[in-house]
Design a protein around this motif. Structure first.
Motif, PDB file in Angstrom:
ATOM      1  N   THR A  40       0.852  -1.259   0.036  1.00  0.00           N
ATOM      2  CA  THR A  40       0.218   0.164   0.138  1.00  0.00           C
ATOM      3  C   THR A  40       0.822   1.382  -0.075  1.00  0.00           C
ATOM      4  OG1 THR A  40      -1.735  -1.284   1.308  1.00  0.00           O
ATOM      5  CG2 THR A  40      -1.771   1.271   1.398  1.00  0.00           C
ATOM      6  N   LEU A  41       1.850   1.203   0.843  1.00  0.00           N
ATOM      7  CA  LEU A  41       2.736   2.350   0.794  1.00  0.00           C
ATOM      8  C   LEU A  41       3.693   2.560  -0.354  1.00  0.00           C
ATOM      9  CD1 LEU A  41       4.257   1.825   4.500  1.00  0.00           C
ATOM     10  CD2 LEU A  41       2.577   3.494   3.626  1.00  0.00           C
ATOM     11  N   GLY A  42       4.098   1.340  -1.002  1.00  0.00           N
ATOM     12  CA  GLY A  42       4.915   1.439  -2.226  1.00  0.00           C
ATOM     13  C   GLY A  42       3.912   1.769  -3.308  1.00  0.00           C
ATOM     14  N   ILE A  43       2.691   1.589  -3.585  1.00  0.00           N
ATOM     15  CA  ILE A  43       1.748   2.051  -4.621  1.00  0.00           C
ATOM     16  C   ILE A  43       1.436   3.488  -4.238  1.00  0.00           C
ATOM     17  CG2 ILE A  43      -0.600   1.886  -5.366  1.00  0.00           C
ATOM     18  CD1 ILE A  43      -0.644  -1.282  -4.584  1.00  0.00           C
ATOM     19  N   PHE A  44       1.419   3.943  -3.065  1.00  0.00           N
ATOM     20  CA  PHE A  44       1.022   5.120  -2.988  1.00  0.00           C
ATOM     21  C   PHE A  44       2.357   6.309  -3.222  1.00  0.00           C
ATOM     22  CE2 PHE A  44       1.151   9.005   0.083  1.00  0.00           C
ATOM     23  CZ  PHE A  44       0.070   9.768  -0.326  1.00  0.00           C
ATOM     24  N   PHE A  45       3.221   5.877  -3.175  1.00  0.00           N
ATOM     25  CA  PHE A  45       4.592   6.810  -3.297  1.00  0.00           C
ATOM     26  C   PHE A  45       5.188   6.743  -4.766  1.00  0.00           C
ATOM     27  CE2 PHE A  45       4.720   6.878   1.493  1.00  0.00           C
ATOM     28  CZ  PHE A  45       4.757   8.196   1.641  1.00  0.00           C
ATOM     29  N   PHE A  46       5.115   5.335  -5.203  1.00  0.00           N
ATOM     30  CA  PHE A  46       5.747   4.924  -6.709  1.00  0.00           C
ATOM     31  C   PHE A  46       4.672   4.761  -7.662  1.00  0.00           C
ATOM     32  CE2 PHE A  46       8.585   3.966  -2.870  1.00  0.00           C
ATOM     33  CZ  PHE A  46       9.574   4.745  -3.169  1.00  0.00           C
ATOM     34  N   GLN A  47       3.531   4.781  -7.662  1.00  0.00           N
ATOM     35  CA  GLN A  47       2.639   4.493  -8.623  1.00  0.00           C
ATOM     36  C   GLN A  47       2.935   5.237 -10.061  1.00  0.00           C
ATOM     37  OE1 GLN A  47      -1.464   5.518  -8.340  1.00  0.00           O
ATOM     38  NE2 GLN A  47      -1.169   7.001  -6.612  1.00  0.00           N
ATOM     39  N   ASP A  48       3.275   6.626 -10.183  1.00  0.00           N
ATOM     40  CA  ASP A  48       3.459   7.251 -11.184  1.00  0.00           C
ATOM     41  C   ASP A  48       4.556   6.635 -11.931  1.00  0.00           C
ATOM     42  OD1 ASP A  48       1.198   8.868 -10.573  1.00  0.00           O
ATOM     43  OD2 ASP A  48       2.435  10.581  -9.835  1.00  0.00           O
ATOM     44  N   ASP A  49       5.781   6.388 -11.243  1.00  0.00           N
ATOM     45  CA  ASP A  49       7.029   5.968 -11.921  1.00  0.00           C
ATOM     46  C   ASP A  49       6.802   4.738 -12.516  1.00  0.00           C
ATOM     47  OD1 ASP A  49       8.345   8.068 -10.828  1.00  0.00           O
ATOM     48  OD2 ASP A  49       8.958   7.260  -9.029  1.00  0.00           O
ATOM     49  N   LEU A  50       5.925   3.714 -11.889  1.00  0.00           N
ATOM     50  CA  LEU A  50       5.692   2.346 -12.493  1.00  0.00           C
ATOM     51  C   LEU A  50       5.014   2.449 -13.752  1.00  0.00           C
ATOM     52  CD1 LEU A  50       5.803  -0.851 -12.069  1.00  0.00           C
ATOM     53  CD2 LEU A  50       3.903  -0.651 -10.675  1.00  0.00           C
ATOM     54  N   LEU A  51       3.609   3.175 -13.491  1.00  0.00           N
ATOM     55  CA  LEU A  51       2.815   3.338 -14.691  1.00  0.00           C
ATOM     56  C   LEU A  51       3.438   4.011 -15.986  1.00  0.00           C
ATOM     57  CD1 LEU A  51      -0.434   4.085 -12.809  1.00  0.00           C
ATOM     58  CD2 LEU A  51       0.195   1.777 -13.410  1.00  0.00           C
ATOM     59  N   HIS A  52       4.259   4.924 -15.374  1.00  0.00           N
ATOM     60  CA  HIS A  52       5.085   5.537 -16.675  1.00  0.00           C
ATOM     61  C   HIS A  52       6.046   4.627 -17.318  1.00  0.00           C
ATOM     62  CE1 HIS A  52       3.830   9.800 -16.807  1.00  0.00           C
ATOM     63  NE2 HIS A  52       3.783   9.738 -15.371  1.00  0.00           N
ATOM     64  N   LEU A  53       6.737   3.697 -16.578  1.00  0.00           N
ATOM     65  CA  LEU A  53       7.589   2.923 -17.159  1.00  0.00           C
ATOM     66  C   LEU A  53       6.918   1.738 -18.276  1.00  0.00           C
ATOM     67  CD1 LEU A  53      10.410   1.739 -17.074  1.00  0.00           C
ATOM     68  CD2 LEU A  53       9.752   0.283 -15.030  1.00  0.00           C
ATOM     69  N   LEU A  54       5.713   1.537 -17.500  1.00  0.00           N
ATOM     70  CA  LEU A  54       4.835   0.493 -18.318  1.00  0.00           C
ATOM     71  C   LEU A  54       4.003   1.264 -19.379  1.00  0.00           C
ATOM     72  CD1 LEU A  54       3.843  -1.890 -15.388  1.00  0.00           C
ATOM     73  CD2 LEU A  54       5.690  -2.327 -17.066  1.00  0.00           C
ATOM     74  N   ASN A  55       4.087   2.227 -19.750  1.00  0.00           N
ATOM     75  CA  ASN A  55       3.052   2.985 -20.423  1.00  0.00           C
ATOM     76  C   ASN A  55       1.610   2.848 -20.327  1.00  0.00           C
ATOM     77  OD1 ASN A  55       2.565   4.796 -22.904  1.00  0.00           O
ATOM     78  ND2 ASN A  55       2.618   2.820 -24.112  1.00  0.00           N
ATOM     79  N   ALA A  56       1.477   2.882 -19.046  1.00  0.00           N
ATOM     80  CA  ALA A  56       0.174   2.701 -18.499  1.00  0.00           C
ATOM     81  C   ALA A  56      -0.495   3.474 -17.611  1.00  0.00           C
ATOM     82  CB  ALA A  56       0.140   1.033 -17.824  1.00  0.00           C
ATOM     83  N   ILE A  57      -0.261   4.789 -17.914  1.00  0.00           N
ATOM     84  CA  ILE A  57      -0.678   5.940 -16.930  1.00  0.00           C
ATOM     85  C   ILE A  57      -2.317   5.824 -16.718  1.00  0.00           C
ATOM     86  CG2 ILE A  57      -0.889   7.657 -18.612  1.00  0.00           C
ATOM     87  CD1 ILE A  57       0.638   8.089 -15.167  1.00  0.00           C
ATOM     88  N   ALA A  58      -3.107   5.170 -17.754  1.00  0.00           N
ATOM     89  CA  ALA A  58      -4.581   5.188 -17.783  1.00  0.00           C
ATOM     90  C   ALA A  58      -4.868   4.423 -16.481  1.00  0.00           C
ATOM     91  CB  ALA A  58      -4.893   4.667 -19.065  1.00  0.00           C
ATOM     92  N   LEU A  59      -3.969   3.445 -15.917  1.00  0.00           N
ATOM     93  CA  LEU A  59      -4.512   2.774 -14.799  1.00  0.00           C
ATOM     94  C   LEU A  59      -4.240   3.384 -13.631  1.00  0.00           C
ATOM     95  CD1 LEU A  59      -2.635  -0.793 -15.791  1.00  0.00           C
ATOM     96  CD2 LEU A  59      -5.247  -0.172 -15.833  1.00  0.00           C
ATOM     97  N   LYS A  60      -3.727   4.729 -13.566  1.00  0.00           N
ATOM     98  CA  LYS A  60      -3.745   5.400 -12.377  1.00  0.00           C
ATOM     99  C   LYS A  60      -5.147   5.457 -11.475  1.00  0.00           C
ATOM    100  CE  LYS A  60      -1.763   9.884 -10.430  1.00  0.00           C
ATOM    101  NZ  LYS A  60      -0.960  10.770 -10.569  1.00  0.00           N
ATOM    102  N   GLN A  61      -5.996   5.850 -12.013  1.00  0.00           N
ATOM    103  CA  GLN A  61      -7.335   5.788 -11.431  1.00  0.00           C
ATOM    104  C   GLN A  61      -7.903   4.420 -10.524  1.00  0.00           C
ATOM    105  OE1 GLN A  61     -10.720   6.376 -14.097  1.00  0.00           O
ATOM    106  NE2 GLN A  61      -9.525   5.911 -15.856  1.00  0.00           N
ATOM    107  N   TYR A  62      -7.091   3.501 -11.164  1.00  0.00           N
ATOM    108  CA  TYR A  62      -7.436   2.187 -10.511  1.00  0.00           C
ATOM    109  C   TYR A  62      -6.240   1.505  -9.703  1.00  0.00           C
ATOM    110  CZ  TYR A  62     -10.697   2.327 -14.379  1.00  0.00           C
ATOM    111  OH  TYR A  62     -11.671   2.810 -15.577  1.00  0.00           O
TER     112      TYR A  62
END
Length: 426
Positions: A101-123
């Motif tokens: 939970t902490l990891g997702i809160f702090f690093f979700q943007d970096d992960l989703l940008h890396l995977l070209n999946a920024i559309a998943l941020k809302q989920y």
């Protein structure tokens, strides 16, 4: 089918348990296969691709969220020790879920940008229940395996498949989107977990922290080695999803997801059932005498080779011509995808059911070294051929087949040495 398995594996309790799981897997996969034909007509390739990326992320964490202590539930001779390991697995799951939970809160943007999946941020917040429930399902199913409740395990799989696909199709008929795919997946996790927990197969009444600490030390290789091994293995399996997501649009990921599911479902009819029963049979053989595990391994490997070769070959031959008719023209390319990845699926089919042998003989360190090398090998192959989807698929297929061939050969060498060092096992 009973006569075929009796002929291949011999008449034994092993065969009866495989048949129980095989029967449920047949029905579960029939449900999935029927649903898949409709899902490809309700949901877009982009919807499926985005959900597959989400699923792959949650799987990587959820499958190791108990630090693989759930594997150890099968091993102790005393039920009281198994109870301690169930509680330990659950506490570990809570800790890893909190850290995730902490990891997702702090690093979700970096992960989703890396995977070209920024559309998943809302989920992204939905990853938390997915991780926790998948971890719970692993614990519950190994409880059933320990007590040889294969009938319950078979029903558990049926409920999971029926609920998953039922919710997915119902939602897709009304408002097809990523949300429908997600809630179908969650429904397929919740109810099977509850069905196991209501049986109360373990007790916390006599669980003591001092004994739990002893068992943590006794089975320390599970968190230290098995966790890394399983994580790397699943990362390697999910690597195509991440690579396609990074270099292509979600529709390509969706087509690959459909091809992979359609290819894996038939072989899992045998592989998954054999895997769970093999783990229990191999553990018993090893506990009786370490040298006795080699015949169990060799018999299982030879029969998997005979059963898998023809099935996968037929699928690879006809898939390019039938995929468009089965899944719709939007997913016609999935047939060619299936043909290309068939060598990888075959060698994976041979190895996956008996890969737990490394854990049984307490040589997880060898397994993790091999899998770590395979991740580098597969990533390098796919990266070098990333400019073309089909070239990347061939790179994936060949590198995967080579890895599993080496993986199995090394396991055979270890078991042969074990048997040679203890000749009185005969």
């Amino acid at each position: 089918m009973r006569e075929l398995l009796n002929k291949i594996f011999g008449q034994s309790e092993f065969v009866q348990n495989v048949l129980k799981l095989f029967s449920s897997t047949v029905v579960a996969n029939a449900i999935r296969a029927g649903a898949l034909v409709i899902i490809t007509r309700l949901y877009t390739g982009s919807d499926i691709g985005e959900f597959q990326t989400f699923f792959s992320i949650s799987l990587l964490i959820g499958i190791v969220a108990s630090l693989k202590y759930e594997l150890a539930i099968v091993l102790p001779k005393e039920d009281a020790d198994a109870d301690h390991l169930v509680v330990l697995s659950f506490l570990t799951l809570l800790l890893v879920t909190a850290l995730s939970t902490l990891g997702i809160f702090f690093f979700q943007d970096d992960l989703l940008h890396l995977l070209n999946a920024i559309a998943l941020k809302q989920y992204s917040f939905l990853l938390i229940p997915a991780i926790f429930l998948l971890g719970m399902l692993q614990i519950c199913r190994f409880l059933l395996i320990r007590y040889k409740r294969f009938n319950d395990l078979a029903l558990n799989k049926l409920y999971q498949s029926a609920l998953h696909q039922g919710v997915t199709l119902s939602w897709g008929a009304v408002a097809p989107s990523f949300v429908g795919l997600f809630y179908g997946y969650i429904a397929g996790l919740c109810v099977p977990v509850w069905l196991v927990l209501r049986h109360r197969l373990f007790s916390v009444k006599y669980v003591r922290w001092s004994r739990m600490k002893e068992l943590m030390g006794q089975y320390k290789k599970f968190p230290l080695i098995n966790t890394g091994s399983v994580f790397l293995n699943n990362f390697s399996l999910e690597l195509p999803v991440f690579m396609f997501a990074a270099y292509y649009d979600p529709t390509v990921v969706g087509i690959y997801a459909i091809a992979n599911q359609a290819m894996v479902m038939p072989v899992n009819l045998i592989g998954t059932s054999v895997q769970q029963v093999y783990f229990q049979a191999a553990s018993e053989a090893y506990n009786d005498h370490p040298g006795k595990i080699l015949p169990v391994y060799l018999t299982t490997l030879k029969r998997l080779f005979l059963l898998g070769g023809g099935l996968i070959g037929l699928i690879a031959l006809f898939a390019p011509f039938l995929a468009g008719k089965i899944f719709g023209e939007a997913f016609a390319a999935s047939g060619l995808y299936m043909a290309i990845i068939s060598p990888a699926i075959f060698f994976r089919f041979l190895s996956s059911p008996i890969g737990a042998t490394y854990s049984v003989i307490n040589r997880q360190e060898v397994q993790i070294i091999l899998i770590g090398a395979s991740v580098i090998f597969r990533f390098g192959a796919m990266y070098l051929f990333r400019e073309n989807v089909f070239h990347m698929l061939w790179a994936l297929s060949i590198s995967t087949a080579l890895f599993y061939a080496v993986y199995n050969f090394w396991l055979y060498r270890l078991l042969k040495k074990l048997a040679a060092d203890m000749p009185d096992s005969a």
